[in-house]
Design an enzyme around this catalytic site. Structure first.
Site, short mmCIF file in Angstrom:
data_model
loop_
_atom_site.label_atom_id
_atom_site.label_comp_id
_atom_site.label_asym_id
_atom_site.label_seq_id
_atom_site.Cartn_x
_atom_site.Cartn_y
_atom_site.Cartn_z
N HIS A 77 0.85 -1.20 0.00
CA HIS A 77 0.00 0.00 0.00
C HIS A 77 0.88 1.25 0.00
CE1 HIS A 77 -3.15 -2.79 0.95
NE2 HIS A 77 -2.63 -3.08 2.13
N HIS A 119 3.38 -7.50 1.87
CA HIS A 119 2.73 -8.40 2.82
C HIS A 119 1.67 -9.25 2.13
CE1 HIS A 119 0.21 -4.77 2.65
NE2 HIS A 119 -0.81 -5.59 2.87
N ARG A 166 -1.49 -4.72 -6.13
CA ARG A 166 -1.33 -6.18 -6.16
C ARG A 166 -0.05 -6.50 -6.93
NH1 ARG A 166 -5.96 -7.39 -8.53
NH2 ARG A 166 -7.12 -7.25 -6.59
N GLU A 204 -1.61 -0.25 8.38
CA GLU A 204 -2.59 -1.12 9.01
C GLU A 204 -1.93 -2.02 10.06
OE1 GLU A 204 -4.01 -3.00 5.47
OE2 GLU A 204 -2.47 -4.55 5.47
#
Length: 342
Positions: free
Chosen positions: A106, A181, A201, A123
């Site tokens: 991200h 991740h 992605r 996150e």
């Protein structure tokens, strides 16, 4: 007589995913019907197009956006509202990975703002349940160059560069924007993140959807977002103490603690926070008691938004209960969000 704000529950926003399963229904009692591929339950969201709607009390049927317009700092706190305005800053999810998610990354705030007029996406994960041997990916094993990365990606050997971690219930991983991740097969977890739905992605294991199509990859975009540094400890270590609050993550975007209760009532006050509090029940059952003995029950899979204006409450568990408590960090007075419209 003026009606006061109270602990708010919201209708789950369920997401079908290629890698989704049935644990959200079987373990967390989400109403997924006969679907066998529900991968995400968005519990609290201000993401445009997926804004949460209240499911309890006199505000039932109102959206989170409407509440922000009406209650403003009473809901989120003075400094939080001054910075974020009508943008709710956090997104809370439960994720059921019946199969591995794609390897992804991200962008951080500046890149996300430039490309998508969005917040970045930092996150954290709290593992609620994991099948035997289940693993996730977080970070590079060692410092890696762009050339090494691209060569491994082209030869489909990216996994050799990435750090895999076998996981169990209670494990915590903090995933700053830029860290590569992936959630592995057989993991059910709670995710706390910035309000963003921007994902690059990188690799999807050559999977195809029901129509035989491969999912889009974002190789070029991801390259500018990736932090290629590696090594170190990626798992967040903490020691849970029964009937106490244990802080497990402190970041510029959220602070998360674990409340581990067993047959006890814990009194809370949030006078000094100047922030809303989110309570995510990850195990067991408890009662939140507030305003002259009013009560709201939470069981595993429930999420509550406690307004900033509700300064005192207590949490009571007759048996065992674990909750994640999330609030905003201290926001310097006068600081503004750089996202358009805030």
């Amino acid at each position: 007589m003026e009606r006061k704000l109270y602990p708010l529950k919201f209708e789950p926003i369920l997401k079908q995913r290629l890698w989704g399963g049935t644990k959200l229904k079987a373990v967390l009692n989400k109403n997924t019907g006969e679907a066998s591929d529900i991968g995400e339950s968005w519990e609290l969201s201000g993401v445009p197009g997926d804004v949460s709607v209240v499911s309890n009390g006199f505000l039932k049927g109102n959206s989170l956006s409407e509440l922000l317009e009406i209650y403003m700092s009473e809901l989120v706190g003075d400094k939080v509202f001054e910075k974020y305005g009508a943008e709710f800053p956090l997104l809370i999810k439960f994720i059921d990975a019946n199969d591995a998610l794609s390897i992804q990354v991200h962008p951080e705030d500046e890149l996300a703002r430039k490309r998508h007029d969005s917040f970045g996406k930092t996150e954290m994960w709290y593992v609620m349940q994991a099948d035997k041997g289940a693993e996730l990916i977080s970070g590079f094993k060692k410092d890696t160059s762009k050339d090494e990365y691209l060569k491994a990606l082209e030869s489909k050997e990216l996994d050799k560069l990435l750090a895999s971690h076998e996981v169990a219930s209670g494990d915590v991983f903090f995933i700053p924007a830029g860290r590569v991740h992936a959630i592995g097969k057989g993991i059910l977890l709670a995710e706390i993140q910035q309000t963003s739905d921007v994902t690059y992605r990188i690799y999807d294991f050559d999977r195809k959807d029901a129509k035989g199509n491969s999912r889009e990859l974002h190789t070029a975009q991801a390259l500018d977002a990736i932090d290629f540094s590696g090594g170190g400890e990626y798992k967040t270590e903490y020691t849970s103490r029964e009937n106490e609050i244990t802080e497990i993550v402190e970041s510029p975007y959220f602070v998360t603690s674990l409340i581990d209760l067993k047959g006890k009532e814990l009194k809370k006050d949030i006078y000094n926070l100047d922030s809303f509090v989110i309570l995510i029940c990850v195990e067991g059952e408890a009662e939140l008691i507030y305003q002259k003995n009013q009560k709201e029950t939470v069981t595993a899979g429930d999420t509550l938004l406690v307004p900033a204006d509700l300064k005192e409450f207590s949490i009571k568990a007759s048996g065992s209960c674990k909750l994640l408590e999330v609030h905003m960090p201290d926001v310097p007075k006068g600081e503004k969000s750089s996202i358009k419209g805030s």
